[in-house]
Design an enzyme around this catalytic site. Structure first.
Site, PDB file in Angstrom:
ATOM      1  N   ASP A 104       7.968  69.159  63.801  1.00  0.00           N
ATOM      2  CA  ASP A 104       8.937  68.677  64.780  1.00  0.00           C
ATOM      3  C   ASP A 104       9.058  67.172  64.613  1.00  0.00           C
ATOM      4  O   ASP A 104       8.279  66.548  63.885  1.00  0.00           O
ATOM      5  CB  ASP A 104       8.450  69.038  66.190  1.00  0.00           C
ATOM      6  CG  ASP A 104       9.561  68.965  67.222  1.00  0.00           C
ATOM      7  OD1 ASP A 104      10.698  68.626  66.845  1.00  0.00           O
ATOM      8  OD2 ASP A 104       9.282  69.239  68.396  1.00  0.00           O
ATOM      9  N   ASP A 163       6.145  72.697  70.335  1.00  0.00           N
ATOM     10  CA  ASP A 163       5.624  72.333  71.658  1.00  0.00           C
ATOM     11  C   ASP A 163       6.258  73.137  72.791  1.00  0.00           C
ATOM     12  O   ASP A 163       5.738  73.163  73.896  1.00  0.00           O
ATOM     13  CB  ASP A 163       5.825  70.833  71.932  1.00  0.00           C
ATOM     14  CG  ASP A 163       7.275  70.388  71.754  1.00  0.00           C
ATOM     15  OD1 ASP A 163       8.147  71.254  71.576  1.00  0.00           O
ATOM     16  OD2 ASP A 163       7.526  69.167  71.789  1.00  0.00           O
TER      17      ASP A 163
END
Length: 915
Positions: A340, A638
């Site tokens: 990410d 996440d």
């Protein structure tokens, strides 16, 4: 809402066939409801029909079956065989010890696997216990699991959404980061939807598990429980099962190889012993047991387990918590990292770096100059303060401000503060707010100011610029916005955008005091005066460029998979060194339209990639495609939407600070600092663990040759050469002197150049031909020659001749001394083998003789253990040893140096050949 162990009813009353993006009138008709909501009785009937608004956990494998699978692991089966043979050979305590090791390893693995099944339970943490609904036309509060399709819910600031619903009235700002990965809240309002976009991006729909950050609205529920977007992700998470790590697969192959060799040699010895040595069938069977025991490395499984456990502790100290110990090795074999962007590559702290106005460019690298009052920079700073919903409170004891709100707005407020503007804690002069609209791509406020009300607008530069007719140029003055001005602004914007900066334009205009009432939005946001543009960046972490460079040196491919905008992701990626050999950027919509073959082709192209606006399905597809191409994939995430991909990846990595409980439960590893550099550190630790596993396998296998060859020599000589070892002495070596140094090799430091090697392929075995040649022929072969020389030399010195009887008479003590010398010689060769096994490529001088103190203690232990067996009378009786002469002990001293020296010469030759 809690997860339910029961399945939902088969019937859903036909509600699943409704189209949530159809017209509101038709949706209400299909749901058989009204804007005033359902009656209490109708809601009760629907609850019985469609089931509770719960996430349903699929029933998993029974615990006893999972535990049994650990107990019948191939290497565990070999240990069961070793325990049985130890029991048959009369060593009950050793058999019990092996069984204890089997049970401990099985129990530990069982507990680790059960942790991976908690992702669905964590999803329920995102669902509130209560919801406000309209029942019988009255607003009432009900438990969230009682919501049904057709209910009309009331949503306001601070609420968490309980089900998927379509807005009927009002407008709200929704934090959708847990579902889509978008960091900024999204405005959801009536009639803002479009049938041309996926449901997840509809702007008049709110989804279960998201949160309302501002506004108030009513919405009609069209999906509950497992039929919501959150439920769909839960179902994806459950369908994705746990796959074995590369090491788990390789250990099974090693176990099969060992079993084949051990059983084959044991069975082959029976005819050899009876035909050539003239032994009885029972005697031949006893010696076959000895061969089996010699070939089964009883200490291999606990040694691997402990080495991995040590890796877990090392990673924990460095900010990476590993939930399954085999994942440590998986990290070491990682060939592609899908990472990410926000918070992993960057600090997740937006800041203004430059501002452009007609008066010039302000650089925020240091402390910007305070502009004079009423100049374009001062007006721009004040517009940033007014056109904001964020707030900055008083400094705390550490000197940091306590900001709440969108990171972009906070960055603008801090920039205004740096320019000398007094930023108020609230917005006392605000008269109206036109919230940010993702379609319009701008927001505005109407504020009380000098001479009356003022409109302040900020948004995408091309949008704001199109609504401007004038530009601020001097103290309180402005002029017509010319085509040349527009070209200059567009050039600045393009230049900053190519650097990956987020660029916003700000403008203002005074309202006519005689107008009376406040204008509509479209009337307010026209004929604006352009104040300037601000460039912001979420700074990359300082350690990330070095970590990226280390990945490139290690041959690891980097792919950015993010929910953020493509341009921002590209800029950040390039700024930290991603895409050194070429960078391709793809949007989530592009990936969704691709066939599997097209996606495979994209992933097969050289260079690194950025996938922006990625959906849960596209993340899964990317992972599957990479794994199908032979990559070992590490995936970071996440949010709730990342859970399926985290479970599918070879190693799922969740964020500890910003990550959700769902992601942490689904992942195999959790970063306590959310830092990409920690992933690279973990990869290095994984490579080190893998190397150390190979080192102690070499060490353990090297002693198979000097244990087995004497048995074959006895058989092939027809019994003319007596047995050089007893079964009890073999067990003393395999479970006594050998184990502690092997465990110490699991703590060996990383070799030089560890992160400059290419990652190994998925098909590469932990045991290869060169490794076995080194173990069996080089280290084992040299040890065998030395051991047999001492054994035969001791026999000859005691008066033995070929074929002489050693079972009784004066030669029996000589034979005991000879077997003792065989035992001690193998122990001495173990010292040389352990020293040589410390490195696979480098020389001992490069790593240092004393850099592994645990190995030194392990060597001291095996020397002490051997001395006790040879000198303590009771143990001499058990193990069949005898105290050797001093000259015999002196002959043991050079053995470690000879074994290590031969291996060192061959490694030196290999290094020269490589150069």
């Amino acid at each position: 809402m809690t997860s339910s162990p029961t399945s939902p009813p088969v019937s859903d009353g036909g509600f699943s066939v409704t189209d949530p993006q159809e017209s509101l009138d038709r949706l209400l008709r299909d749901l058989r409801t009204r804007t005033e909501g359902l009656s209490a009785r109708e809601a009760e009937r629907r609850l019985a029909q469609v089931g509770a608004n719960d996430l349903v956990r699929q029933k998993g494998e029974p615990a006893w079956r999972e535990l049994l699978r650990q107990l019948v692991h191939p290497l565990a089966l070999l240990l069961w065989v070793a325990a049985l043979l130890a029991w048959v050979s009369g060593s009950g305590p050793l058999a019990v010890a092996i069984v204890v090791v089997i049970c401990l390893n099985a129990g530990f693995a069982f507990v680790q696997e059960r942790h991976a099944e908690q992702a669905v339970e964590a999803l329920s943490a995102y669902l509130p216990p209560h919801a406000r609904v309209l029942r019988d036309g009255q607003e009432t509060q009900v438990e969230a699991h009682l919501l049904v399709p057709g209910d009309v819910v009331v949503v306001s600031e601070g609420d968490r959404i309980s089900a998927d619903a379509r807005l009927l009235s009002g407008a709200v700002d929704i934090d959708t980061s847990t579902l889509t990965g978008e960091s900024a809240p999204v405005e959801v309002r009536v009639d803002a939807g479009s049938t041309d976009v996926p449901l997840i991006r509809a702007r008049d729909v709110v989804f279960s598990g998201t949160s309302c950050t501002a506004g108030e609205a009513t919405a009609v529920v069209f999906a509950t429980g497992m039929r919501t977007e959150l439920g769909r992700i839960a179902a994806l998470s459950q369908r994705v099962g746990h796959e074995e790590s590369p090491l788990e697969k390789q250990v099974k192959r090693v176990a099969q190889l060992i079993a084949l060799v051990a059983v084959g040699m044991g069975i082959a010895f029976i005819p050899l012993g009876t035909i050539f040595a003239g032994l009885s069938l029972s005697q031949a069977a006893d010696f076959a047991i000895g061969l089996l025991v010699a070939n089964v490395p009883e200490g291999l499984l606990p040694t691997i387990t402990l080495a991995l456990a040590v890796g877990v502790r090392i990673l924990a100290r460095r900010g990476a918590l590993v939930k399954r110990i085999s994942a440590v090795e998986t990290l070491g074999s990682t060939s592609v990292i899908c990472t990410d962007k926000t918070g992993t590559l960057t600090l997740n702290e937006m800041s203004v770096v430059e501002m452009w106005t007609a008066a010039g460019v302000l650089d925020f690298d240091g402390s910007p100059e305070r502009p004079a009052p009423d100049t374009p920079p001062a007006r721009l700073a004040w517009a940033a303060v007014c056109c904001s919903n964020a707030t900055i409170r008083r400094k705390d004891t550490s000197g940091d401000d306590q900001g709440t709100g969108d990171q972009t707005e906070l960055a603008l407020l801090r920039a205004a503060e740096a320019m000398g503007v007094d930023v108020p804690a609230e917005h006392p002069g605000r008269l109206a707010l036109y919230s940010f609209d993702s379609v319009l791509r701008r927001m505005s406020t109407v504020d009380d100011g000098p001479g009356g009300a003022w409109v302040h607008t900020k948004g995408a530069p091309e949008v704001v610029l199109a609504r401007c007719t004038r530009i601020a140029v001097g103290v309180g003055g402005d002029r017509e916005l010319t085509d040349a001005d527009r070209l200059e602004v567009e050039g600045v914007v393009d230049s900053w955008a190519r650097q990956g900066r987020r660029v916003l334009a700000l403008a203002e205009r005074p309202l006519d005091p005689s107008a009376g009432s406040l204008p509509e939005r479209d009337d307010a946001e026209h004929d604006l005066v352009l104040l300037g543009v601000a460039a912001m960046i979420d700074p990359p972490r300082a350690e990330v460029p070095d970590a990226v460079a280390r990945c490139h040196d290690a041959g690891i491919r980097l792919i950015v998979v993010t929910g953020d905008h493509a341009l921002t992701a590209r800029g950040v990626g390039e700024s930290v060194g991603i895409g050194r050999g070429g960078l391709t950027v793809l949007g989530g919509d592009e990936v969704d339209r691709m066939s599997d073959r097209e996606l495979d082709a994209v992933l097969a192209t050289p260079g690194e990639l950025i996938f922006a606006r990625s959906s849960p399905e596209s993340k899964l597809r990317i992972t599957d495609a990479l794994q199908g191409a032979g990559y070992i994939v590490a995936m970071t995430g996440d949010g709730v939407n990342d859970a399926p991909a985290l479970r599918r990846a070879d190693i799922g990595i969740a964020m500890g600070k910003s990550g959700t409980d769902v992601a942490r439960e689904a992942a195999t590893m959790v970063l306590t600092d959310d830092n990409f550099a920690t992933i690279v550190t973990a990869v290095e630790a994984g490579r080190r663990v893998y190397d150390n596993v190979r080192k102690f396998i070499v060490y353990i296998f090297a002693h198979t040759t000097p244990e087995v060859v004497p048995f074959l020599l006895y058989a092939l000589s027809g019994g003319a050469i007596p047995l050089p070892l007893t079964v009890m002495q073999i067990l003393a070596i395999d479970l006594g002197t050998e184990t502690v140094p092997a465990l110490a090799l699991g703590r060996e430091r990383a070799e030089p150049g560890l992160m400059e090697r290419a990652p190994r392929t998925r098909a590469q075995s932990v045991i290869d031909r060169s490794m076995m040649v080194r173990a069996w022929l080089v280290l084992g072969g040299v040890s065998t020659v030395l051991v047999l020389a001492l054994f035969l030399g001791t026999l000859v010195a005691g008066g033995w001749s070929l074929g002489a009887d050693v079972d009784s008479g004066p030669l029996h003590h000589t034979w005991q001394q000879a077997t003792t010398m065989t035992f001690l010689a193998i122990v001495a060769c173990q010292i040389g083998t352990a020293t040589a096994a410390r490195t696979q490529r480098a020389s001992l001088a490069d790593i240092g003789l004393f850099t592994n103190p645990l190995l030194l203690w392990g060597i001291a232990f095996e020397v002490f253990f051997a001395a006790v067996i040879v000198t303590v009378p009771v143990l001499r009786e058990v193990f069949g040893t005898a105290v050797p002469e001093w000259w015999q002990l002196a002959l043991l001293l050079p053995l470690p140096v000879v074994v290590w020296g031969c291996d060192e010469l061959l490694r030196r030759r290999a290094r020269r050949h490589a150069r």
